[in-house]
Design a protein around this motif. Sequence first.
Motif, PDB file in Angstrom:
ATOM      1  N   PRO A 468       0.838  -1.212   0.000  1.00 55.24           N
ATOM      2  CA  PRO A 468       0.000   0.000   0.000  1.00 55.24           C
ATOM      3  C   PRO A 468       0.868   1.256   0.000  1.00 55.24           C
ATOM      4  O   PRO A 468       1.898   1.312   0.691  1.00 55.24           O
ATOM      5  CB  PRO A 468      -0.788  -0.129   1.313  1.00 55.24           C
ATOM      6  CG  PRO A 468      -0.833  -1.601   1.576  1.00 55.24           C
ATOM      7  CD  PRO A 468       0.486  -2.128   1.104  1.00 55.24           C
ATOM      8  N   ILE A 477      -6.208   0.402  -1.140  1.00 56.46           N
ATOM      9  CA  ILE A 477      -5.478  -0.184  -0.006  1.00 56.46           C
ATOM     10  C   ILE A 477      -6.241  -1.372   0.556  1.00 56.46           C
ATOM     11  O   ILE A 477      -5.659  -2.428   0.836  1.00 56.46           O
ATOM     12  CB  ILE A 477      -5.229   0.872   1.094  1.00 56.46           C
ATOM     13  CG1 ILE A 477      -4.379   2.024   0.550  1.00 56.46           C
ATOM     14  CG2 ILE A 477      -4.532   0.227   2.294  1.00 56.46           C
ATOM     15  CD1 ILE A 477      -4.175   3.165   1.519  1.00 56.46           C
ATOM     16  N   SER A 574      -3.070   8.183   3.367  1.00 58.77           N
ATOM     17  CA  SER A 574      -3.531   6.821   3.642  1.00 58.77           C
ATOM     18  C   SER A 574      -3.907   6.618   5.102  1.00 58.77           C
ATOM     19  O   SER A 574      -4.586   5.655   5.450  1.00 58.77           O
ATOM     20  CB  SER A 574      -2.448   5.815   3.248  1.00 58.77           C
ATOM     21  OG  SER A 574      -1.210   6.119   3.888  1.00 58.77           O
TER      22      SER A 574
END
Length: 632
Positions: A468, A477, A574
Amino acid sequence: MARSSITMLMFLIISILAIANGSYLYPQFYDHSCPQAKDIVQSVVAKAVAKEARMAASLLRLHFHDCFVKGCDASILLDNSGSIISEKGSVPNRNSARGFEVIDQIKAALEEACPQTVSCADIMALAARDSTVLTGGPSWEVPLGRRDSLGASLSGSNQNIPAPNNTFQTILTKFKLKGLDIVDFVALSGSHTIGNARCTSFRQRLYNNTGNGRPDFSLDQSYAAKLRQNCPRSGGDQNLFFLDPVSPTKFDNNYYKNLIAKKGLLSSDEILFTQNQQTMEFVKQYAANQELFFQQFAKSMVKMGNIAPLTGKSGQIRKICRKINTNGSYLYPQFYDISCPQAKHIVRCVVEKAVAKEARMAASLLRLHFHDCFVKGCDASILLDNSGTIVSEKGSVPNRNSARGFEVIDEIKAALEEACPQTVSCADIMALAARDSTVLTGGPSWEVPLGRRDSLGASLSGSNQNIPAPNNTLQTILTKFKLKGLDIVDFVALSGSHTIGNARCTSFRQRLYNNMGMVHPDFSLDQSYDVELRQNCPRSGGDQNLFVLDPVSPTKFDNGYYKNLIAKRGLLSSDEILFTQSQQTMEFVKQYAENQELFFQQFAKSMVKMGNITPLTGECGQIRKTCRKVNG
C-alpha cells in the motif's frame, strides 16, 4: 476369542454397509485408531460448559453454521491466510460465532493422544452432541469419518446460513438445498432452547417491522417492552438476550411453548407458529411432548451432520483446526525450543540495543516485516541484495531510500549462526524483531508463530504493486489487504503502527500544495498543522526531510495515532482517509482512540495474521546463512 471375532465381524459389516450407502460415516470410525477420542471430546466440552453455560449453545451453533456452507467439513474454523478468506468474517458469524478456543483445546488433546487421526469436522459433530446432552437434551450416536476442507467460502457463509430476518420460504429453501425438510427445519430450530442472540438480530421487530415504522405485533407486547429496555432503537448492537427466557441454559421444549405464547425472540423463530399451518402443528406437538421433540432433534442432527462430508481421500486431517496443513508443516511459537532454545533471547537482545541506540529503529524493523509479507508472503525476500539472478526489492518505489534496518537483521543473523548454525530463518528473525520492536516502545506483545523458511528469490514488481502506498485510495489499499487475506479490521489496526516512526516529505507533499491535482491543499488536514509541515516540506526540494508520524508521542507505541486522525492530524493521506472516507473505518478509529487496550489486542491479532501470509515451510525455500543472499 469368539466374542472378539463377532465384534470384528460386526465392525466390518458396519463398514461395508456404510460404504455401500455412500456415506462412509459410522460411529465406530475411531474405535481402533483412536479409541479415547469420544472421551477426550466429552471431557473438554464438559469443562468448557461448566465454566460458561453459554458455550454449549455456541458449540452447537458452530456445527450448524459449518454444515450449511460447503458441508460438514470444518471450513468455518479456518482463519484468514494468503489463500483463504475466512468464513468467520461473514455476516452470520462476525462478532457472533464463538467456541473456537474450545475446539482448539480438544484438537490439541487429540493430537497428543492420536496424532493427525481425528478430524476437526468430527470434533465439531461430537462437541455439538455433547453440548446438547450436558444441558439436558437428547443423545445420539454420531456418525464419524469426516475429513477437513482445504478451503473456506465467505460467500457461501453469507448466502447459505439462514438469517434471523429471512422469510419463512427463504429459510425453508435453504434447508431443502441441503437435503433437509420442513420437519428438520422445525426440530433443529429447537436448538434455540439454549443460547443467546444479539440486539441487532431482532431490533427490527421492536421498532420497524417490515419497514412500516411499527413493531411486530406477533411478538407479545409486554415481552417487547422488556426487550426494549436493553435493545434501544440505536446502540447496544452487541447486547445479549436469552433465546429462551424461561430456562435459558436447559435444553428442553420451552422454546416451542414460548412460540405459542408469542415470545419467540427472533422473527425466524416466531414464524414457525404464525406463517405456516404445518409448522404450527409441529410446534404444538413438540410443546406438548418433549420426548417427541428430543427424538426428532436427534434424527435431524444426524441428518444435518451428513451434509456433503469429505471422506476417503478427499480433504485432509488438519493438525491445527484453524489452518490447512501446508508442505507437511505449520507455524507454532515453540518451533525452535529444541533446535535453538536461545533464538528468541538473541533476537530480543540485538533489537533492544539497536532501539536504545536509535529510537527510530523500532518502526523501521516493524515496517520491514510489513513490506516483506505484502509481496510474496513472509519469506525474507525483501532482504535479498541484487545479484546475477536477483533484482532486489530494495529498489522498489516503496522501499527505495526508505526501507532500513538491514544491518540490525544482519547482526541478529550473525549471532544466531554462531549459536545455532543454519537453523533460524531470516523470515522468522523479521517476525520476532517486529514483535520485540513493538514491545520495546510500549506496545503489546504476542506469541510469534515460527517455522518459516527463506525465499530463493525476490519480486521487484510485486513490491511496487502490492505494498500500500501513501497516496492510494481507501478502496485500493483495502483491496491490497484483502488479496493477502486481511480484512478491514486488520487494515485499521495495522495502520496503527504509524504511532511510531517517520515519513519523508515526498510521501505527503501533495496534500500540502496540490491535493488530487486541484492546486489547493487537502482540507481534511488541520490547517495549522499544514502550515507547520510546510516549513520543512517546501513545494520543491527537501524530498528526504523526515517528519514524525505521530507528533504527540513519536517514539511511544500507543493509541495517539487514532487521536491524531480525529484531530485531522494524520500525516499521510492513507492514514487520514481511515477517518474521513469510510463509516466503518471511522468507527474503528473512534474505538481505538478511546480504548488503547482494544487497539493493542487487535493489533497483536492482526500481526499474527499478517505473519501467516503464505510462509514457506517444510522443504520449501531454505534457511539462508546470510540474509542478503541465497545459499550458493
